[in-house]
Every structure is written in C-alpha cells, then in structure tokens.
Design a protein around this motif. Structure first.
Motif, PDB file in Angstrom:
ATOM      1  N   UNK A 247     -16.095  92.196   2.306  1.00 36.77           N
ATOM      2  CA  UNK A 247     -15.522  92.368   3.723  1.00 36.77           C
ATOM      3  C   UNK A 247     -16.029  91.404   4.677  1.00 36.77           C
ATOM      4  N   UNK A 248     -15.245  90.604   5.452  1.00 34.52           N
ATOM      5  CA  UNK A 248     -15.824  89.853   6.297  1.00 34.52           C
ATOM      6  C   UNK A 248     -14.979  89.736   7.947  1.00 34.52           C
ATOM      7  N   UNK A 249     -15.662  89.652   8.728  1.00 31.83           N
ATOM      8  CA  UNK A 249     -14.934  89.566  10.275  1.00 31.83           C
ATOM      9  C   UNK A 249     -14.335  88.250  10.036  1.00 31.83           C
ATOM     10  N   UNK A 250     -12.972  88.158  10.350  1.00 34.34           N
ATOM     11  CA  UNK A 250     -12.427  86.797  10.395  1.00 34.34           C
ATOM     12  C   UNK A 250     -12.401  86.002  11.600  1.00 34.34           C
ATOM     13  N   UNK A 251     -12.626  86.949  12.912  1.00 42.66           N
ATOM     14  CA  UNK A 251     -12.838  86.511  14.240  1.00 42.66           C
ATOM     15  C   UNK A 251     -13.736  85.323  14.303  1.00 42.66           C
ATOM     16  N   UNK A 252     -15.113  85.776  14.558  1.00 38.25           N
ATOM     17  CA  UNK A 252     -16.225  84.550  14.405  1.00 38.25           C
ATOM     18  C   UNK A 252     -15.979  83.607  13.383  1.00 38.25           C
ATOM     19  N   UNK A 253     -15.813  83.963  12.318  1.00 38.54           N
ATOM     20  CA  UNK A 253     -15.832  83.066  11.155  1.00 38.54           C
ATOM     21  C   UNK A 253     -14.603  81.907  11.183  1.00 38.54           C
ATOM     22  N   UNK A 254     -13.365  82.574  11.557  1.00 36.76           N
ATOM     23  CA  UNK A 254     -12.372  81.631  11.793  1.00 36.76           C
ATOM     24  C   UNK A 254     -12.349  80.691  12.959  1.00 36.76           C
ATOM     25  N   UNK A 255     -13.306  81.203  13.912  1.00 33.85           N
ATOM     26  CA  UNK A 255     -13.381  80.478  15.196  1.00 33.85           C
ATOM     27  C   UNK A 255     -14.594  79.274  14.873  1.00 33.85           C
ATOM     28  N   UNK A 256     -15.602  79.540  14.187  1.00 36.24           N
ATOM     29  CA  UNK A 256     -16.479  78.530  14.037  1.00 36.24           C
ATOM     30  C   UNK A 256     -16.076  77.295  12.977  1.00 36.24           C
ATOM     31  N   UNK A 257     -15.266  78.086  11.972  1.00 38.97           N
ATOM     32  CA  UNK A 257     -14.527  77.123  10.996  1.00 38.97           C
ATOM     33  C   UNK A 257     -13.572  76.140  11.417  1.00 38.97           C
ATOM     34  N   UNK A 258     -12.830  76.627  12.800  1.00 39.92           N
ATOM     35  CA  UNK A 258     -12.107  75.759  13.439  1.00 39.92           C
ATOM     36  C   UNK A 258     -12.794  74.684  14.380  1.00 39.92           C
ATOM     37  N   UNK A 259     -14.066  74.988  14.842  1.00 42.63           N
ATOM     38  CA  UNK A 259     -14.845  74.140  15.533  1.00 42.63           C
ATOM     39  C   UNK A 259     -15.305  72.959  14.500  1.00 42.63           C
ATOM     40  N   UNK A 260     -15.695  73.352  13.367  1.00 42.83           N
ATOM     41  CA  UNK A 260     -16.119  72.436  12.347  1.00 42.83           C
ATOM     42  C   UNK A 260     -15.114  71.576  11.921  1.00 42.83           C
ATOM     43  N   UNK A 261     -13.861  72.149  11.854  1.00 36.66           N
ATOM     44  CA  UNK A 261     -12.739  71.115  11.295  1.00 36.66           C
ATOM     45  C   UNK A 261     -12.452  70.148  12.448  1.00 36.66           C
ATOM     46  N   UNK A 262     -12.616  70.551  13.596  1.00 26.15           N
ATOM     47  CA  UNK A 262     -12.466  69.393  14.955  1.00 26.15           C
ATOM     48  C   UNK A 262     -13.450  68.597  14.951  1.00 26.15           C
ATOM     49  N   UNK A 263     -14.538  68.803  14.507  1.00 25.81           N
ATOM     50  CA  UNK A 263     -15.864  68.170  14.764  1.00 25.81           C
ATOM     51  C   UNK A 263     -16.252  67.059  13.765  1.00 25.81           C
ATOM     52  N   UNK A 264     -15.932  67.561  12.424  1.00 23.47           N
ATOM     53  CA  UNK A 264     -16.213  66.724  11.138  1.00 23.47           C
ATOM     54  C   UNK A 264     -15.785  65.334  11.391  1.00 23.47           C
ATOM     55  N   UNK A 265     -14.473  65.097  11.538  1.00 24.25           N
ATOM     56  CA  UNK A 265     -13.968  63.927  11.590  1.00 24.25           C
ATOM     57  C   UNK A 265     -14.639  62.683  12.419  1.00 24.25           C
ATOM     58  N   UNK A 266     -15.164  63.314  13.603  1.00 25.28           N
ATOM     59  CA  UNK A 266     -15.693  62.200  14.468  1.00 25.28           C
ATOM     60  C   UNK A 266     -17.138  62.018  13.959  1.00 25.28           C
ATOM     61  N   UNK A 267     -17.815  63.070  13.326  1.00 24.69           N
ATOM     62  CA  UNK A 267     -19.228  62.702  12.926  1.00 24.69           C
ATOM     63  C   UNK A 267     -19.203  61.784  11.712  1.00 24.69           C
ATOM     64  N   UNK A 268     -18.174  62.101  11.010  1.00 25.25           N
ATOM     65  CA  UNK A 268     -17.761  60.824   9.756  1.00 25.25           C
ATOM     66  C   UNK A 268     -17.666  59.513  10.193  1.00 25.25           C
ATOM     67  N   UNK A 269     -16.783  59.252  11.226  1.00 23.37           N
ATOM     68  CA  UNK A 269     -16.527  57.887  11.595  1.00 23.37           C
ATOM     69  C   UNK A 269     -17.836  57.376  12.728  1.00 23.37           C
ATOM     70  N   UNK A 270     -18.439  58.258  13.419  1.00 26.85           N
ATOM     71  CA  UNK A 270     -19.915  57.762  14.278  1.00 26.85           C
ATOM     72  C   UNK A 270     -20.508  56.838  13.515  1.00 26.85           C
ATOM     73  N   UNK A 271     -21.095  57.210  12.524  1.00 25.62           N
ATOM     74  CA  UNK A 271     -22.212  56.439  11.797  1.00 25.62           C
ATOM     75  C   UNK A 271     -21.730  54.767  11.613  1.00 25.62           C
ATOM     76  N   UNK A 272     -20.517  54.572  11.249  1.00 28.47           N
ATOM     77  CA  UNK A 272     -20.154  53.112  11.172  1.00 28.47           C
ATOM     78  C   UNK A 272     -20.118  52.432  12.181  1.00 28.47           C
ATOM     79  N   UNK A 273     -20.016  52.837  13.440  1.00 27.69           N
ATOM     80  CA  UNK A 273     -19.930  52.444  14.689  1.00 27.69           C
ATOM     81  C   UNK A 273     -21.186  52.362  15.448  1.00 27.69           C
TER      82      UNK A 273
END
Length: 288
Positions: A247-273
C-alpha cells in the motif's frame, strides 16, 4: 613561513568543510524528492527525514507515464524550448552584432531604450491586452513571441562581440563578404562559448515557462510541463493502490515523481554546457 603554511592548510580545511556542508544542504532537497518518489506508504509515514530508501516501488512513475496529459505537456514544452530558443538566439545574435558596431547611427539611443526596459516595463495587464489583441491567446506562440528577446542576454552578447578584433571583420569585407556573411562565417565561430552560454540561459527559461502560461493558456491540451507539474502538486485528492505491505500513498509519491520528470532533462543537458559558463559570461562582461 611555517605559520603561514599552517594557516593556509587550516584555511583550506575550513573551506573544504564549509563547501561540503553547503553542497549537502543544496543536494538534500533533490535527494529527498527522489527518495519520496520511490518509497511505499509505510516507509513514507514512518519518518519525516528520508535519507535512504529501505524498499523501492515505481508505481508512481508507472501511473505518471500512463497519463496522456504528461506526454502532451512534454511535447508542448519541447516545442517551446526548441523553437523558442532558436528564435531568441537569432534575434539576440543579430541585434547584439549590430549594436556592437560604433558606426551604427543611433546605436547609443537604441541601446539606452533597450536597457530602459530592464528598469521599467508595461506590466502584466498591458502585456495581456497586447497578447489578446494579437490573437495569441491559447497559442504556444504566446509563450514564445512576447519573451523572444531578453535584454540581459542581449547585453552580454553585445559586450562579447565588442571584444572581438574589428580587423577580422574588415578583412572579411575586403574579401567580398557582407555583414551577414561575416557574422555567420567569422563572428559566430569565434563566439561559441558566449553563444552556448546564452543558448542554455534561453533553453532553461523556456523549459521552466510558467508565469506567461498561467495568463495566456487555459486549454489543458496546450499546457506546458510546468503547468502540468503545478496541477499535480496542488492536487488535494489522494489515491491508493495495492494492498498489504504494498500500500502506498499516491499523492506525495506522484507529486515528487512529477518533479523528477520535469527536472532530470535539464540536469542531463547542463553538464555538457557547464564548461562554457564561466568563459562565456566573463568574456561578455568585458568593456570595450
């Protein structure tokens, strides 16, 4: 000399400790977000500090990736980032190159009017009325055109162009090149550190597009990723899945997963620049 050497070593030790603590303080919110996005309900409720996950579950990511709205908002944000950055760079490079020429008639007046916008602007309501009168409401172009040119980036690029030897452009003119050819074949290749820096500035700003989207976009099919993230973060209802220990609480979990999905692409590109940042911005800050 020994005292000076010992003092220098202690200074290095203290700097290392302070910078390490600062790095940990900076990284912890991101790490906490990542951990919360992959832990089950029982572990999430057991403590308010989440350093290391004892068990993993990717149900929140599975649920998130199954949402059509996520991929739609991703497509809108990718379009805004790619097309908007290209348009912004074309305008910035051409305007900065022209304003870097002292023989341009009225260049000081033009530059003053551009800098003036950094201190005074029309405000939110006039901007909204202009965008509405142009028929750009509920259009991705409302997120591109009004912010196509950033004054700060223009000044950095203009100052960088001013540091380039004018003799190179004069030699190109002698060989029969006009200003456009000289810009493309001479100036831009020599300005790649500054151009890469300004490109990343624009791209990150486009990726994080939020404020204009709130005012100009009401159609959920045209929401950029940050508006989708906002809708997930402010969702009051909690959903539950599984049973027993799963059993898991989807509210906080899905919110934090959304933050990660929105953040990771920029973090992957930034080191090259990253290597262009200090060099590009420092050179752009040198006066004529």
């Amino acid at each position: 000399m020994n005292r000076i050497g010992a003092a220098g070593r202690w200074f290095d030790y203290i700097n290392f400790i302070l910078l390490t603590l600062l790095a940990l303080i900076t990284v912890y919110p991101f790490w906490d977000t990542l951990v919360v996005s992959v832990i089950p309900l029982s572990e999430y409720l057991s403590t308010t500090v989440h350093l290391f996950p004892r068990s993993l579950t990717f149900d929140s990511y599975t649920y998130l990736f199954s949402m059509k709205e996520l991929w739609t908002s991703y497509g809108v944000t990718l379009f805004i980032t790619l097309v908007g950055t290209i348009i912004s760079m074309i305008l910035t490079v051409m305007a900065a190159y022209a304003l870097s020429k002292p023989n341009l008639k009225g260049h000081r007046v033009i530059l003053f009017l551009i800098v003036f916008t950094m201190m005074f602007s029309g405000g939110v309501i006039p901007t909204y009325l202009i965008v509405k009168s142009l028929g750009l409401m509920n259009s991705v172009w409302a997120l591109i055109i009004p912010s196509a040119l950033n004054t700060y980036n223009l000044i950095i690029m203009r100052n960088f162009f001013s540091t380039l030897p004018e003799g190179l452009v004069d030699a190109a003119r002698i060989d029969g090149c006009n200003d456009l050819v000289a810009l493309v074949r001479i100036v831009i290749p020599l300005s790649m550190p500054a151009i890469a820096t300004i490109t990343l500035f624009y791209a990150v700003a486009r990726w994080n597009e939020f404020f204009n989207a709130i005012f100009f976009i009401s159609d959920k099919n045209l929401w950029p990723l940050q508006l989708f993230l906002r809708s997930m973060l402010f969702e009051n209802e909690s959903s539950y899945s599984g049973g027993g220990n799963s059993l898991f609480l989807l509210g906080p979990s899905i919110k934090m997963a959304t933050v990660m999905v929105a953040t990771i692409p920029v973090m992957l590109v930034y080191p090259f620049f990253q290597k262009y940042f200090v060099n590009g911005v420092m050179l752009g800050g040198v006066k004529e």
